[in-house]
Design a protein around this motif. Structure first.
Motif, PDB file in Angstrom:
ATOM      1  N   ALA A 165    -109.030 -59.725  -4.707  1.00 34.45           N
ATOM      2  CA  ALA A 165    -109.000 -60.795  -5.713  1.00 34.45           C
ATOM      3  C   ALA A 165    -109.322 -60.250  -7.102  1.00 34.45           C
ATOM      4  O   ALA A 165    -109.284 -60.987  -8.082  1.00 34.45           O
ATOM      5  N   ASN A 166    -109.630 -58.992  -7.182  1.00 42.09           N
ATOM      6  CA  ASN A 166    -109.963 -58.352  -8.452  1.00 42.09           C
ATOM      7  C   ASN A 166    -108.768 -58.431  -9.408  1.00 42.09           C
ATOM      8  O   ASN A 166    -107.650 -58.090  -9.026  1.00 42.09           O
ATOM      9  N   PRO A 167    -108.984 -58.852 -10.660  1.00 43.02           N
ATOM     10  CA  PRO A 167    -107.860 -58.978 -11.605  1.00 43.02           C
ATOM     11  C   PRO A 167    -107.152 -57.648 -11.882  1.00 43.02           C
ATOM     12  O   PRO A 167    -105.938 -57.630 -12.075  1.00 43.02           O
ATOM     13  N   ILE A 168    -107.884 -56.552 -11.870  1.00 41.92           N
ATOM     14  CA  ILE A 168    -107.247 -55.244 -12.099  1.00 41.92           C
ATOM     15  C   ILE A 168    -106.345 -54.904 -10.915  1.00 41.92           C
ATOM     16  O   ILE A 168    -105.226 -54.416 -11.101  1.00 41.92           O
ATOM     17  N   ALA A 169    -106.807 -55.191  -9.709  1.00 44.91           N
ATOM     18  CA  ALA A 169    -105.989 -54.949  -8.518  1.00 44.91           C
ATOM     19  C   ALA A 169    -104.721 -55.801  -8.559  1.00 44.91           C
ATOM     20  O   ALA A 169    -103.628 -55.326  -8.222  1.00 44.91           O
ATOM     21  N   ARG A 170    -104.840 -57.046  -8.979  1.00 44.06           N
ATOM     22  CA  ARG A 170    -103.665 -57.932  -9.074  1.00 44.06           C
ATOM     23  C   ARG A 170    -102.683 -57.389 -10.116  1.00 44.06           C
ATOM     24  O   ARG A 170    -101.470 -57.448  -9.936  1.00 44.06           O
ATOM     25  N   TRP A 171    -103.223 -56.868 -11.195  1.00 47.17           N
ATOM     26  CA  TRP A 171    -102.390 -56.270 -12.244  1.00 47.17           C
ATOM     27  C   TRP A 171    -101.672 -55.041 -11.690  1.00 47.17           C
ATOM     28  O   TRP A 171    -100.483 -54.847 -11.933  1.00 47.17           O
ATOM     29  N   LEU A 172    -102.397 -54.219 -10.919  1.00 41.66           N
ATOM     30  CA  LEU A 172    -101.796 -53.025 -10.339  1.00 41.66           C
ATOM     31  C   LEU A 172    -100.701 -53.362  -9.340  1.00 41.66           C
ATOM     32  O   LEU A 172     -99.713 -52.633  -9.225  1.00 41.66           O
ATOM     33  N   VAL A 173    -100.849 -54.470  -8.608  1.00 38.94           N
ATOM     34  CA  VAL A 173     -99.804 -54.900  -7.695  1.00 38.94           C
ATOM     35  C   VAL A 173     -98.512 -55.161  -8.464  1.00 38.94           C
ATOM     36  O   VAL A 173     -97.428 -54.765  -8.049  1.00 38.94           O
ATOM     37  N   ARG A 174     -98.641 -55.792  -9.600  1.00 33.24           N
ATOM     38  CA  ARG A 174     -97.448 -56.115 -10.411  1.00 33.24           C
ATOM     39  C   ARG A 174     -96.761 -54.868 -10.962  1.00 33.24           C
ATOM     40  O   ARG A 174     -95.551 -54.859 -11.140  1.00 33.24           O
ATOM     41  N   PHE A 175     -97.548 -53.851 -11.279  1.00 37.20           N
ATOM     42  CA  PHE A 175     -96.997 -52.665 -11.932  1.00 37.20           C
ATOM     43  C   PHE A 175     -96.874 -51.467 -10.997  1.00 37.20           C
ATOM     44  O   PHE A 175     -96.694 -50.347 -11.447  1.00 37.20           O
ATOM     45  N   SER A 176     -96.972 -51.722  -9.693  1.00 40.91           N
ATOM     46  CA  SER A 176     -96.824 -50.617  -8.737  1.00 40.91           C
ATOM     47  C   SER A 176     -95.477 -50.707  -8.034  1.00 40.91           C
ATOM     48  O   SER A 176     -94.781 -51.683  -8.110  1.00 40.91           O
TER      49      SER A 176
END
Length: 176
Positions: A165-176
Motif C-alpha cells: 500500500a506504500n505510495p512509492i511502491a504503487r508509483w513503481l508499479v506504474r513505471f515498471s
C-alpha cells in the motif's frame, strides 16, 4: 498507464531474452555516451569541444526554434550546470535501464533526452540522422513492452510492489 501490458507468461522465452538484450544494449549506449562528457574542462566550454560544441549546434544549425531559443538563452549561459545535469541524466539512464528498474519511467526519460539531442544535432555536419530515430524507436519499444520485467529488477520486485500500500511502491508499479 494500464497494467495490461506484456506479461512473462504470454511472451515466449526467446522474446523475453531479446527484450532484456535490447534493454541492456540501450543502457550500454547511454553509459558509453555519458563517458565522453568530462567535467574537467567545463564540459568542453573552455576549448569549444565535446558537449559544449554539440550543444551549440542547436543554435548554429537550428531544428526547432523554441529549443534553439532555450539553448541560446538558458542552457549556454548556464552551461556547467547543464553539463552536470546531462551527465547525471545519461548516467542514470544507463544504470536504471541496465538494472531494469523503473524501466518505463527511464524509457520516457530516454525519449526526452533523445529528442533534446536530436534537436541539437539533427542538421549538424557529419551526423547520421537515423541514429536518433533508432534511439527513439528503441525507447518506445522499452516503454511499450515494460522491458524491465524480463531479467530485470522490475520483474523481481513488481509482485511485492503490487501487494504494498506504500505510495512509492504503487508509483513503481506504474513505471515498471
Amino acid at each position: 498507464m494500464a497494467d495490461a501490458s506484456v506479461d512473462a507468461v504470454t511472451l515466449p522465452r526467446g522474446g523475453r531474452g531479446m527484450l532484456a538484450f535490447i534493454r541492456v544494449a540501450v543502457a550500454l549506449l547511454w553509459i558509453q555516451n555519458a563517458g565522453w562528457k568530462t567535467p574537467g574542462d567545463d564540459f568542453g566550454r573552455m576549448a569549444r569541444r565535446g558537449l559544449y560544441l554539440f550543444t551549440g549546434y542547436a543554435v548554429e544549425h537550428p531544428v526547432f526554434p523554441p529549443f534553439t531559443w532555450l539553448v541560446e538563452h538558458v542552457v549556454l549561459p548556464n552551461f556547467v550546470v547543464f553539463g552536470w545535469l546531462t551527465l547525471l541524466v545519461e548516467t542514470s539512464l544507463g544504470a536504471f535501464l541496465l538494472a531494469g528498474l523503473a524501466t518505463r519511467l527511464w524509457a520516457l526519460v530516454g525519449i526526452a533526452q533523445t529528442l533534446a539531442i536530436t534537436f541539437s544535432v539533427l542538421y549538424a555536419p557529419h551526423e547520421w540522422h537515423w541514429s536518433y530515430f533508432l534511439m527513439l524507436l528503441a525507447h518506445l519499444a522499452l516503454f511499450a513492452t515494460a522491458a524491465g520485467r524480463f531479467h530485470g529488477a522490475d520483474g523481481l520486485l513488481r509482485p511485492s510492489w503490487k501487494r504494498s500500500a506504500n505510495p512509492i511502491a504503487r508509483w513503481l508499479v506504474r513505471f515498471s
